[in-house]
Design an enzyme around this catalytic site. Sequence first.
Site, PDB file in Angstrom:
ATOM      1  N   LYS A   1       0.853  -1.192   0.000  1.00 40.96           N
ATOM      2  CA  LYS A   1       0.000   0.000   0.000  1.00 40.96           C
ATOM      3  C   LYS A   1       0.882   1.233   0.000  1.00 40.96           C
ATOM      4  O   LYS A   1       1.641   1.472   0.944  1.00 40.96           O
ATOM      5  CB  LYS A   1      -0.926   0.000   1.215  1.00 40.96           C
TER       6      LYS A   1
ATOM      7  N   LYS B   1      -2.198  -1.662  -3.756  1.00 42.86           N
ATOM      8  CA  LYS B   1      -3.037  -0.461  -3.742  1.00 42.86           C
ATOM      9  C   LYS B   1      -2.132   0.760  -3.816  1.00 42.86           C
ATOM     10  O   LYS B   1      -1.179   0.844  -3.039  1.00 42.86           O
ATOM     11  CB  LYS B   1      -3.872  -0.432  -2.460  1.00 42.86           C
TER      12      LYS B   1
END
Length: 342
Positions: free
Chosen positions: A211, A264
Amino acid sequence: MKKLIRGEIQVNPLDNHFPPFQRHRRLRASGPLRSLLRETEVSVGDLILPMFVQEGLSGKEEIASMPGVYHFGLDNLRREVDELVQLGIPGIILFGIPLEKDDESSSAYAEKGIVQEAIRALKRDHPELLVMTDVCLCQYNPAGHCGIVRNGQIVNDDSLHLIAETALSHAAAGADIVAPSDMMDGRVAAIRQRLDAHHLENVSILSYAVKYASAFYGPFREAAHSTPAFGDRRTYQMDPANAREALREAASDVAEGADMLMVKPALSYLDVTQRIRERFDLPLATYNVSAEYSMVKAAAMQGWIDERAIVGEILTSFKRAGADFILTYHAKEFAQWQREVE
């Protein structure tokens, strides 16, 4: 041979002096042939819809920076999910917005917190629905950070207990999959230990393993009411310039017991998705995040792009890079478009 006719050169089609070459266009000659040979397909069954459930809200409210995405009160969430099930969308991931925030993020793991109540209601309505939950503390404390703040610092180890407790509360309420997004070191191991100790070993962990500290999260801050009160998240989310680091992060989560991995954001990190896919054989997700969605929506509203074609191409790129499934705000519309085609 060549003949001179009225001052022009005419080439005899039988006089072929070209070197041998491959006629790739043969395999693109018709729609049915292109469909038959298509290497990558996106289906509704590949998509998970992120949803925001807000405590104390009656009805629903559109999120200004994300046209077509809403904050839902619990009753309206249930009605919306009824539609999603009819469209064949296999699951959702829940984000909760509490009425109250405190320094210990206690609403995140409250037995009757908004996410916990939503899980129970949705699983009663649709036992077959895959209910995933985002496990984080940022929406639940006034600092807006993903870990607990002590003396102006986001502390790692003190946060693990509360993150694991949040995951446990979601699993006990009936969540199928818990998805820690906080990026605290060791959180997957803490969650797995807590779940197993409470005989919830069949609940899966989808780790936000990779992330990045991305500008593409901008509209989400409005959606989740989670803008940091100070600083930013760069001490725990990854530097967008780093790819090798992603492999280390993913390897740690695999070792700690993650069942699935996530990258992500999605669109600017296709290379990272491909690297993770090549290195690990766990199921892999990618998250088509808020600004990626909002940029498409804004351009479509101006009439600058063909929204359906753009969305299809974007989602296909995620699958082509190696994602097994995609978290995307486009899920409902994509399902409706597919239903129209059928």
